[in-house]
Design an enzyme around this catalytic site. Structure first.
Site, short mmCIF file in Angstrom:
data_model
loop_
_atom_site.label_atom_id
_atom_site.label_comp_id
_atom_site.label_asym_id
_atom_site.label_seq_id
_atom_site.Cartn_x
_atom_site.Cartn_y
_atom_site.Cartn_z
N LYS A 52 0.79 -1.23 0.00
CA LYS A 52 0.00 0.00 0.00
C LYS A 52 0.83 1.28 0.00
O LYS A 52 0.36 2.34 0.39
CB LYS A 52 -1.01 0.04 1.17
CG LYS A 52 -1.79 -1.21 1.40
CD LYS A 52 -2.15 -1.99 0.17
CE LYS A 52 -3.21 -1.37 -0.70
NZ LYS A 52 -3.37 -2.17 -1.95
N HIS A 119 7.98 -7.49 -2.08
CA HIS A 119 7.81 -6.85 -0.78
C HIS A 119 8.85 -7.39 0.21
O HIS A 119 8.76 -7.09 1.41
CB HIS A 119 6.43 -7.16 -0.20
CG HIS A 119 5.27 -6.48 -0.87
ND1 HIS A 119 5.32 -5.17 -1.30
CD2 HIS A 119 4.00 -6.91 -1.12
CE1 HIS A 119 4.13 -4.84 -1.81
NE2 HIS A 119 3.33 -5.87 -1.72
N ARG A 273 -7.91 3.25 -4.80
CA ARG A 273 -8.93 3.73 -3.86
C ARG A 273 -9.06 5.23 -4.02
O ARG A 273 -9.87 5.71 -4.77
CB ARG A 273 -8.56 3.31 -2.42
CG ARG A 273 -9.68 3.47 -1.41
CD ARG A 273 -9.23 3.06 -0.01
NE ARG A 273 -8.18 3.91 0.51
CZ ARG A 273 -8.36 5.01 1.24
NH1 ARG A 273 -9.57 5.39 1.55
NH2 ARG A 273 -7.32 5.73 1.67
N LYS A 274 -8.18 6.02 -3.33
CA LYS A 274 -8.25 7.48 -3.46
C LYS A 274 -7.00 8.05 -4.11
O LYS A 274 -7.04 9.06 -4.79
CB LYS A 274 -8.40 8.10 -2.08
CG LYS A 274 -9.81 8.13 -1.53
CD LYS A 274 -9.84 9.05 -0.33
CE LYS A 274 -11.24 9.25 0.18
NZ LYS A 274 -11.24 10.03 1.43
P1 A3P Z 1 -5.09 4.68 -1.09
O1 A3P Z 1 -5.68 3.47 -0.47
O2 A3P Z 1 -4.59 5.65 -0.06
O3 A3P Z 1 -5.97 5.34 -2.07
P2 A3P Z 1 -0.23 -0.44 -3.59
O4 A3P Z 1 -0.23 -0.23 -5.05
O5 A3P Z 1 1.14 -0.50 -2.99
O6 A3P Z 1 -1.11 -1.55 -3.19
O7 A3P Z 1 -0.83 0.91 -2.98
C1 A3P Z 1 -2.15 1.25 -3.18
C2 A3P Z 1 -2.32 2.72 -2.91
O8 A3P Z 1 -1.79 3.46 -4.01
C3 A3P Z 1 -3.78 3.11 -2.78
O9 A3P Z 1 -3.80 4.23 -1.88
C4 A3P Z 1 -4.10 3.50 -4.22
O10 A3P Z 1 -5.25 4.28 -4.36
C5 A3P Z 1 -2.84 4.25 -4.60
N1 A3P Z 1 -2.64 4.33 -6.05
C6 A3P Z 1 -2.92 3.39 -6.98
N2 A3P Z 1 -2.62 3.84 -8.21
C7 A3P Z 1 -2.16 5.10 -8.07
C8 A3P Z 1 -1.71 6.10 -8.98
N3 A3P Z 1 -1.70 5.89 -10.29
N4 A3P Z 1 -1.30 7.28 -8.49
C9 A3P Z 1 -1.31 7.51 -7.15
N5 A3P Z 1 -1.74 6.61 -6.23
C10 A3P Z 1 -2.15 5.42 -6.68
#
Ligand code: A3P
Length: 307
Positions: A52, A119, A273-274
């Site tokens: 995340k 990871h 998500r956001k």
């Molecule tokens: P949030 O839950 O705060 O929105 P991972 O890819 O390591 O699983 O992390 C997921 C997080 O990165 C989520 O954060 C997701 O919304 C965000 N994310 C995914 N794609 C993204 C993008 N293109 N630019 C910025 N953030 C992104």
């Protein structure tokens, strides 16, 4: 920790402590196969994160950056793989995907520069990664946003093994270091120190800096990987083109990321998500914020790292 361990066997069934870090028990084969069997090549690029931290975003950016001469010329644009495939399909995790059940996966379809993600903690990297000239790109994110994002993600996955999963309980575990690939702080510090000792091998990026100054960070990444943008590319908008393609707004609206699934079963939309900095203000109490800030301050003291 002792009280967590006695909690209906939650810890022992869901997470396994290996070389100082907690891994999902069901991923342990993948962790061991990766560690023992993966043979890094000098030209490999490995993206490393804690869950995340923005892995999906950086997978997309790395893929677009390293393959830009194949796909980003104007006549090839509609065909860009990122428009049809989720970034996790294009840049697979070693221990969660390629080596998850197979000690000897067929990697012949990956051409140089091979691009993988992991990871794994720094102490648990395969020897060949440490011994070869392959490059590591580490992306970290502030612990409060990482925690909130992780809580949402694990809740949506509804992992049966995780049992009850209130924000408060998950927060307590996270603070005790018990989270997927945690302790979060030790994971980050391992790679931060490596990036100071071997700046030619490990690049340390921050999600917040990527958000604040995306062009600057993308150029830094390109320089580190030995494929800097030419003056022509910059003048013709090559940097912005990659950022636009990989933006949250663009990727999250694509059909593949709204309705598709990964071969491992997770829905692609769960990775979007956001995509904001500072969403933790909507979830954490002042006490939680103080507790997390104190741990971060204590853990990072003397390291020079600020998140
Ligand atoms: P949030 O839950 O705060 O929105 P991972 O890819 O390591 O699983 O992390 C997921 C997080 O990165 C989520 O954060 C997701 O919304 C965000 N994310 C995914 N794609 C993204 C993008 N293109 N630019 C910025 N953030 C992104």
């Amino acid at each position: 920790l002792r009280s967590l361990q006695s909690e209906k066997g939650w810890l022992s069934t869901f997470l396994h402590l290996f070389q100082g870090f907690w891994y999902p028990t069901r991923h342990m084969n993948g962790v061991l196969y990766t560690q023992r069997q993966f043979r890094a090549q000098d030209s490999d690029v490995l993206l490393v994160t804690t869950p995340k931290s923005g892995t999906t975003w950086l997978k997309a950016i790395l893929f677009a950056l390293l393959n830009r001469f194949h796909y980003l010329e104007p006549h090839k644009k509609p065909d860009h793989p990122l428009l049809r495939k989720n970034p996790h399909d294009l840049v697979p995790f070693l221990e969660l995907r390629l080596y998850v059940e197979d000690p000897n996966p067929d990697l012949s379809s990956f051409t140089s520069s091979r691009l993988f993600a992991t990871h794994l903690s720094h102490v648990s990297l395969p020897d060949s990664v440490k011994d070869s000239k392959c490059k590591l790109v580490y992306l970290c994110r502030n612990p409060k946003d990482t925690f909130v994002s992780l809580w949402h993600f694990t809740n949506k996955l509804r992992l049966k093994e995780m049992g009850t999963n209130t924000l408060e309980e998950t927060f307590d575990k996270f603070c005790s270091g018990v989270s997927i690939n945690g302790p979060y702080w030790d994971h980050v510090l391992g790679y931060y120190k490596a990036s100071l000792e071997m700046p030619h091998k490990v690049l340390f990026l921050k999600y917040e800096e990527m958000t604040e100054k995306p062009s600057e960070q993308l150029k830094r990444l390109a320089g580190f990987l030995g494929c800097p943008f030419s003056e022509d590319e910059e003048a013709n908008g090559g940097v912005d083109e990659i950022l636009r393609l990989c933006s949250f707004d663009n990727l999250s609206k694509l059909e593949v990321n709204r309705s598709g699934k990964l071969p491992t079963g997770e829905e692609n939309r769960l990775y979007f998500r956001k995509g904001e900095v500072g969403d933790w203000v909507n979830y954490l109490t002042p006490e939680m914020i103080e507790r997390l800030d104190c741990i971060t301050e204590e853990k990072f003291r003397g390291s020079g790292l600020k998140l």
